[in-house]
Design an enzyme around this catalytic site. Structure first.
Site, mmCIF file in Angstrom:
data_model
loop_
_atom_site.group_PDB
_atom_site.id
_atom_site.type_symbol
_atom_site.label_atom_id
_atom_site.label_comp_id
_atom_site.label_asym_id
_atom_site.label_seq_id
_atom_site.Cartn_x
_atom_site.Cartn_y
_atom_site.Cartn_z
ATOM 1 N N GLY A 46 35.422 39.482 48.885
ATOM 2 C CA GLY A 46 35.386 41.091 49.723
ATOM 3 C C GLY A 46 35.174 42.321 49.017
ATOM 4 O O GLY A 46 35.045 42.233 47.680
ATOM 5 N N GLN A 51 33.946 50.660 46.430
ATOM 6 C CA GLN A 51 33.853 50.016 45.240
ATOM 7 C C GLN A 51 32.283 50.021 44.829
ATOM 8 O O GLN A 51 32.055 49.568 43.690
ATOM 9 C CB GLN A 51 34.170 48.753 45.461
ATOM 10 C CG GLN A 51 35.747 48.513 45.910
ATOM 11 C CD GLN A 51 36.405 47.044 46.010
ATOM 12 O OE1 GLN A 51 35.960 46.632 46.840
ATOM 13 N NE2 GLN A 51 36.545 46.431 44.592
ATOM 14 N N CYS A 96 40.907 41.711 42.456
ATOM 15 C CA CYS A 96 40.268 42.754 43.083
ATOM 16 C C CYS A 96 39.049 43.228 41.931
ATOM 17 O O CYS A 96 39.386 43.039 40.651
ATOM 18 C CB CYS A 96 41.018 44.204 43.114
ATOM 19 S SG CYS A 96 39.978 45.630 43.839
ATOM 20 N N LEU A 97 37.821 43.196 42.526
ATOM 21 C CA LEU A 97 36.770 43.407 41.443
ATOM 22 C C LEU A 97 36.887 44.808 40.813
ATOM 23 O O LEU A 97 36.297 44.938 39.857
ATOM 24 C CB LEU A 97 35.270 43.567 42.311
ATOM 25 C CG LEU A 97 35.037 42.096 42.984
ATOM 26 C CD1 LEU A 97 33.610 41.971 43.598
ATOM 27 C CD2 LEU A 97 34.874 41.083 41.688
ATOM 28 N N HIS A 138 43.132 43.747 52.436
ATOM 29 C CA HIS A 138 43.088 44.116 51.117
ATOM 30 C C HIS A 138 42.071 45.261 50.928
ATOM 31 O O HIS A 138 41.949 46.148 50.654
ATOM 32 C CB HIS A 138 42.856 43.163 50.073
ATOM 33 C CG HIS A 138 42.244 43.428 48.750
ATOM 34 N ND1 HIS A 138 43.069 43.120 47.648
ATOM 35 C CD2 HIS A 138 41.139 44.088 48.422
ATOM 36 C CE1 HIS A 138 42.463 43.667 46.702
ATOM 37 N NE2 HIS A 138 41.248 44.070 46.883
ATOM 38 N N GLU A 139 40.777 44.750 51.724
ATOM 39 C CA GLU A 139 39.812 45.665 52.129
ATOM 40 C C GLU A 139 39.891 46.866 52.806
ATOM 41 O O GLU A 139 39.525 48.026 52.494
ATOM 42 C CB GLU A 139 38.305 44.942 52.559
ATOM 43 C CG GLU A 139 37.918 43.759 51.633
ATOM 44 C CD GLU A 139 37.798 44.065 50.144
ATOM 45 O OE1 GLU A 139 37.630 45.174 49.695
ATOM 46 O OE2 GLU A 139 38.211 43.113 49.419
ATOM 47 N N HIS A 142 41.424 49.392 50.582
ATOM 48 C CA HIS A 142 40.265 50.320 49.836
ATOM 49 C C HIS A 142 40.088 51.496 50.771
ATOM 50 O O HIS A 142 39.946 52.344 50.166
ATOM 51 C CB HIS A 142 38.985 49.497 49.547
ATOM 52 C CG HIS A 142 39.508 48.633 48.180
ATOM 53 N ND1 HIS A 142 39.622 49.348 47.100
ATOM 54 C CD2 HIS A 142 39.346 47.210 48.188
ATOM 55 C CE1 HIS A 142 39.732 48.218 46.126
ATOM 56 N NE2 HIS A 142 39.577 47.092 46.725
#
Ligand code: NI
Length: 183
Positions: A46, A51, A96-97, A138-139, A142
């Site tokens: 994701g 990001q 998470c990236l 989660h996204e 963000h």
């Protein structure tokens, strides 16, 4: 298309609330393509626009890199709105990236209903559970400027602090490009 540098914890853009997209133009489509390339390069499942330093309200999901989800199609969610969440919750370990080398258990609603625009500007309503619900929430976080450390209790957060400081200082070893200057 291009692999874009990923913003990391500490970058202010990750704390910004996303702005709705009023027209899905060529630039938006190009951004989405680059986001997929960026996410696949980092083996993520994701990725939200902030990001890659964009404040647009969109994120992408692709579970197909995982063996159990090979047949899942990639999804782009534009201007998403969570319509409903279950009272039932689940705890699952997340990464998470933008938080390289950090993992933490996060409790989230188990089932969700989300409304969004697809890339053809059609409104879609989707119900999701399991990993898909988790990644969407989660996204979506963000896009609200929230990240994993905001979703754990104070004790867990304290345990994560050293790692968070390393990430802010860009001292973590990462095998995908990150934004080198602080945003
Ligand atoms: Ni993330």
């Amino acid at each position: 298309m291009a692999i874009l540098p990923i913003t990391v914890y500490g970058d202010k853009v990750l704390r910004q609330k996303a702005a709705p997209i009023d027209q899905i133009d060529d630039k938006t489509i190009a951004l989405i393509r680059s986001m997929f390339e960026t996410m696949h390069n980092a083996y993520g499942i994701g990725l939200a626009a902030n990001q890659v330093a964009s404040t647009k309200s969109l994120f992408i999901v692709d579970l197909s890199v995982m063996d159990e989800y090979k047949k899942e199609k990639p999804i782009t969610l534009i201007n998403p709105v969570i319509l409903d969440i279950s009272e039932e919750t689940e705890v699952m370990e997340e990464g998470c990236l933008s938080l390289p080398n950090l993992r933490a258990d996060v409790e989230r609603p188990a089932i969700i209903k989300v409304k969004y625009l697809d890339t053809d500007e059609n409104e879609q309503i989707m119900e999701a559970d399991g990993l898909l619900a988790r990644v969407i929430l989660h996204e979506y976080d963000h896009l609200m400027g929230k990240m994993i450390p905001d979703r754990v209790d104070a004790k867990t957060r304290k345990k994560l602090q050293k790692k968070l400081n390393n990430i802010i200082a860009r001292k973590e070893e990462i095998d995908y490009p990150i934004m080198q200057r602080k945003l």
